[in-house]
Design a protein around this motif. Structure first.
Motif, PDB file in Angstrom:
ATOM      1  N   ALA A   1      87.353  46.818 -17.346  1.00  0.00           N
ATOM      2  CA  ALA A   1      87.108  46.046 -18.842  1.00  0.00           C
ATOM      3  C   ALA A   1      86.058  46.817 -19.404  1.00  0.00           C
ATOM      4  O   ALA A   1      84.992  46.934 -18.697  1.00  0.00           O
ATOM      5  N   SER A   2      85.951  47.113 -20.621  1.00  0.00           N
ATOM      6  CA  SER A   2      84.873  47.550 -21.554  1.00  0.00           C
ATOM      7  C   SER A   2      84.913  46.852 -22.968  1.00  0.00           C
ATOM      8  O   SER A   2      85.883  46.334 -23.394  1.00  0.00           O
ATOM      9  N   SER A   3      83.592  46.409 -23.448  1.00  0.00           N
ATOM     10  CA  SER A   3      83.522  45.881 -24.528  1.00  0.00           C
ATOM     11  C   SER A   3      82.455  46.479 -25.343  1.00  0.00           C
ATOM     12  O   SER A   3      81.458  46.969 -24.728  1.00  0.00           O
ATOM     13  N   VAL A   4      82.542  46.479 -26.738  1.00  0.00           N
ATOM     14  CA  VAL A   4      81.511  46.748 -27.583  1.00  0.00           C
ATOM     15  C   VAL A   4      81.615  45.609 -28.735  1.00  0.00           C
ATOM     16  O   VAL A   4      82.616  45.570 -29.352  1.00  0.00           O
ATOM     17  N   LYS A   5      80.614  45.239 -29.006  1.00  0.00           N
ATOM     18  CA  LYS A   5      80.329  44.083 -30.005  1.00  0.00           C
ATOM     19  C   LYS A   5      78.886  44.367 -30.646  1.00  0.00           C
ATOM     20  O   LYS A   5      78.014  44.732 -30.109  1.00  0.00           O
ATOM     21  N   GLY A   6      79.177  44.014 -32.151  1.00  0.00           N
ATOM     22  CA  GLY A   6      77.967  44.334 -32.713  1.00  0.00           C
ATOM     23  C   GLY A   6      78.151  44.768 -34.314  1.00  0.00           C
ATOM     24  O   GLY A   6      79.376  44.652 -34.724  1.00  0.00           O
ATOM     25  N   SER A   7      77.095  44.739 -35.061  1.00  0.00           N
ATOM     26  CA  SER A   7      77.267  45.204 -36.530  1.00  0.00           C
ATOM     27  C   SER A   7      76.059  45.682 -36.868  1.00  0.00           C
ATOM     28  O   SER A   7      74.869  45.651 -36.372  1.00  0.00           O
ATOM     29  N   LEU A   8      76.004  46.703 -37.840  1.00  0.00           N
ATOM     30  CA  LEU A   8      75.012  47.535 -38.451  1.00  0.00           C
ATOM     31  C   LEU A   8      75.451  48.205 -39.669  1.00  0.00           C
ATOM     32  O   LEU A   8      76.634  48.670 -39.978  1.00  0.00           O
ATOM     33  N   PHE A   9      74.527  48.204 -40.470  1.00  0.00           N
ATOM     34  CA  PHE A   9      74.804  48.431 -41.953  1.00  0.00           C
ATOM     35  C   PHE A   9      76.238  47.840 -42.550  1.00  0.00           C
ATOM     36  O   PHE A   9      76.740  48.280 -43.350  1.00  0.00           O
ATOM     37  N   GLY A  10      76.323  46.595 -42.192  1.00  0.00           N
ATOM     38  CA  GLY A  10      77.496  45.814 -42.503  1.00  0.00           C
ATOM     39  C   GLY A  10      78.898  46.198 -41.924  1.00  0.00           C
ATOM     40  O   GLY A  10      79.817  45.540 -42.329  1.00  0.00           O
ATOM     41  N   PHE A  11      78.928  47.029 -41.023  1.00  0.00           N
ATOM     42  CA  PHE A  11      79.966  47.428 -39.970  1.00  0.00           C
ATOM     43  C   PHE A  11      79.877  46.455 -38.936  1.00  0.00           C
ATOM     44  O   PHE A  11      79.151  46.593 -38.116  1.00  0.00           O
ATOM     45  N   THR A  12      81.027  45.719 -38.757  1.00  0.00           N
ATOM     46  CA  THR A  12      81.053  44.912 -37.340  1.00  0.00           C
ATOM     47  C   THR A  12      82.072  45.506 -36.674  1.00  0.00           C
ATOM     48  O   THR A  12      83.540  45.741 -37.146  1.00  0.00           O
ATOM     49  N   ILE A  13      81.712  45.544 -35.249  1.00  0.00           N
ATOM     50  CA  ILE A  13      82.793  46.061 -34.318  1.00  0.00           C
ATOM     51  C   ILE A  13      82.936  45.145 -33.242  1.00  0.00           C
ATOM     52  O   ILE A  13      81.766  44.425 -32.665  1.00  0.00           O
ATOM     53  N   ASP A  14      84.086  44.774 -32.792  1.00  0.00           N
ATOM     54  CA  ASP A  14      84.344  43.763 -31.860  1.00  0.00           C
ATOM     55  C   ASP A  14      85.502  44.096 -30.863  1.00  0.00           C
ATOM     56  O   ASP A  14      86.699  43.811 -31.362  1.00  0.00           O
ATOM     57  N   ASP A  15      85.398  44.991 -30.154  1.00  0.00           N
ATOM     58  CA  ASP A  15      86.597  45.747 -29.366  1.00  0.00           C
ATOM     59  C   ASP A  15      86.277  45.789 -27.857  1.00  0.00           C
ATOM     60  O   ASP A  15      85.269  45.857 -27.508  1.00  0.00           O
ATOM     61  N   SER A  16      87.440  45.683 -27.374  1.00  0.00           N
ATOM     62  CA  SER A  16      87.714  45.412 -25.750  1.00  0.00           C
ATOM     63  C   SER A  16      88.801  46.204 -25.331  1.00  0.00           C
ATOM     64  O   SER A  16      89.766  46.236 -26.127  1.00  0.00           O
ATOM     65  N   SER A  17      88.560  46.593 -24.118  1.00  0.00           N
ATOM     66  CA  SER A  17      90.121  47.182 -23.463  1.00  0.00           C
ATOM     67  C   SER A  17      89.770  47.011 -22.108  1.00  0.00           C
ATOM     68  O   SER A  17      89.046  46.761 -21.544  1.00  0.00           O
ATOM     69  N   THR A  18      91.174  46.903 -21.352  1.00  0.00           N
ATOM     70  CA  THR A  18      91.226  46.364 -20.065  1.00  0.00           C
ATOM     71  C   THR A  18      92.415  47.387 -19.444  1.00  0.00           C
ATOM     72  O   THR A  18      93.311  47.780 -20.132  1.00  0.00           O
ATOM     73  N   GLU A  19      92.255  47.721 -18.147  1.00  0.00           N
ATOM     74  CA  GLU A  19      93.424  48.503 -17.547  1.00  0.00           C
ATOM     75  C   GLU A  19      93.167  48.182 -16.192  1.00  0.00           C
ATOM     76  O   GLU A  19      92.071  47.700 -15.659  1.00  0.00           O
ATOM     77  N   THR A  20      94.361  48.487 -15.136  1.00  0.00           N
ATOM     78  CA  THR A  20      94.138  48.215 -13.906  1.00  0.00           C
ATOM     79  C   THR A  20      94.466  49.638 -13.174  1.00  0.00           C
ATOM     80  O   THR A  20      95.658  50.247 -13.607  1.00  0.00           O
ATOM     81  N   LYS A  21      93.647  50.101 -12.412  1.00  0.00           N
ATOM     82  CA  LYS A  21      93.722  51.319 -11.638  1.00  0.00           C
ATOM     83  C   LYS A  21      93.576  51.188 -10.205  1.00  0.00           C
ATOM     84  O   LYS A  21      92.928  50.312  -9.840  1.00  0.00           O
ATOM     85  N   PHE A  22      94.185  52.007  -9.577  1.00  0.00           N
ATOM     86  CA  PHE A  22      93.980  52.310  -7.957  1.00  0.00           C
ATOM     87  C   PHE A  22      92.685  52.885  -7.537  1.00  0.00           C
ATOM     88  O   PHE A  22      92.240  53.860  -8.391  1.00  0.00           O
ATOM     89  N   GLY A  23      91.975  52.285  -6.404  1.00  0.00           N
ATOM     90  CA  GLY A  23      90.944  53.179  -5.930  1.00  0.00           C
ATOM     91  C   GLY A  23      90.626  52.950  -4.549  1.00  0.00           C
ATOM     92  O   GLY A  23      91.405  52.141  -3.660  1.00  0.00           O
ATOM     93  N   ILE A  24      89.878  53.757  -4.061  1.00  0.00           N
ATOM     94  CA  ILE A  24      89.733  53.693  -2.454  1.00  0.00           C
ATOM     95  C   ILE A  24      87.946  53.573  -2.489  1.00  0.00           C
ATOM     96  O   ILE A  24      87.108  53.869  -3.182  1.00  0.00           O
ATOM     97  N   ALA A  25      87.442  53.017  -1.229  1.00  0.00           N
ATOM     98  CA  ALA A  25      86.056  52.879  -0.812  1.00  0.00           C
ATOM     99  C   ALA A  25      85.873  53.041   0.432  1.00  0.00           C
ATOM    100  O   ALA A  25      85.737  52.169   1.051  1.00  0.00           O
ATOM    101  N   PRO A  26      85.164  54.284   0.815  1.00  0.00           N
ATOM    102  CA  PRO A  26      84.773  54.382   2.221  1.00  0.00           C
ATOM    103  C   PRO A  26      83.444  53.755   2.316  1.00  0.00           C
ATOM    104  O   PRO A  26      82.607  53.877   1.349  1.00  0.00           O
ATOM    105  N   GLY A  27      83.171  53.390   3.359  1.00  0.00           N
ATOM    106  CA  GLY A  27      81.651  52.739   3.309  1.00  0.00           C
ATOM    107  C   GLY A  27      81.162  52.838   4.885  1.00  0.00           C
ATOM    108  O   GLY A  27      81.728  52.980   5.902  1.00  0.00           O
ATOM    109  N   VAL A  28      79.869  52.451   4.927  1.00  0.00           N
ATOM    110  CA  VAL A  28      79.084  52.258   6.210  1.00  0.00           C
ATOM    111  C   VAL A  28      78.257  50.883   6.071  1.00  0.00           C
ATOM    112  O   VAL A  28      78.084  50.603   5.111  1.00  0.00           O
ATOM    113  N   GLY A  29      78.217  50.365   7.281  1.00  0.00           N
ATOM    114  CA  GLY A  29      77.231  49.039   7.295  1.00  0.00           C
ATOM    115  C   GLY A  29      76.959  48.636   8.499  1.00  0.00           C
ATOM    116  O   GLY A  29      76.889  49.234   9.603  1.00  0.00           O
TER     117      GLY A  29
END
Length: 185
Positions: free
Chosen positions: A117-145
């Motif tokens: 998810a990503s989100s942008v919220k705020g206002s500047l000089f009278g312009f207001t933005i309130d936008d968000s988006s979501t997506e589901t993606k595949f991923g991998i994660a090699p690791g050590v521990g």
């Protein structure tokens, strides 16, 4: 490809749960995430938590399932705006430990879905933005521990893993360092 991986993971879990001599465990970890690649150009350090379930197939091999939450801000603030990125990873994998005793180093590999998810919220000089988006993606994660056993039922669990989420354009990547407590169930 995704269907083949899903069938593989379901098969691994089915085989693991039919093994009568196996042991279950769980861990809770806090994490710090360092964005890399193109993602690192805009995102700042992230923080979150992960819960992991483990099922021992053999004394050295565990099947894992985890769910977590990570949130990043931006590297540079934008006056009047709040920008954030987040990820809810739902992963399954394998972890192979080396040695015996109180200190057990391991290698791990996980794969699964990332709800981004990503989100942008705020206002500047009278312009207001309130936008968000979501997506589901595949991923991998090699690791050590490593696991450091305090007693037969409680261990310190520390992991470093390189998360590669296959997004459009270039992959979204980050290095996470997780630390927490693991419990035998």
């Amino acid at each position: 490809m995704k269907k083949l991986l899903l069938v593989l993971f379901v098969t691994v879990f089915a085989v693991a749960f039919t093994n009568a001599q196996s042991k279950m465990g769980a861990s809770v970890q806090g994490l710090v995430s360092f964005p890399t690649g193109d993602f690192g150009d805009g995102a700042g350090t992230g923080f979150g938590a992960t819960g992991t379930f483990t099922y021992s197939v053999s004394p050295m091999l565990d099947v894992t399932g985890s769910v977590g939450y990570v949130k990043w801000g931006t590297k540079e603030s934008i006056p009047g705006y709040e920008v954030s990125f987040s990820d809810i990873p739902i992963l399954v994998g394998l972890r192979y430990a080396f040695g015996k005793g109180h200190f057990l180093p391991y290698v791990a590999a996980e794969a699964g879905l990332h709800m981004l998810a990503s989100s942008v919220k705020g206002s500047l000089f009278g312009f207001t933005i309130d936008d968000s988006s979501t997506e589901t993606k595949f991923g991998i994660a090699p690791g050590v521990g490593f696991l450091y056993k305090f007693n037969p039922k409680t261990s310190l669990d520390v992991t470093a893993k390189y998360n590669m989420i296959f997004t459009e354009g270039s992959s979204t990547t980050h290095l996470s360092v997780n630390a927490g407590v693991a419990f035998a169930l």
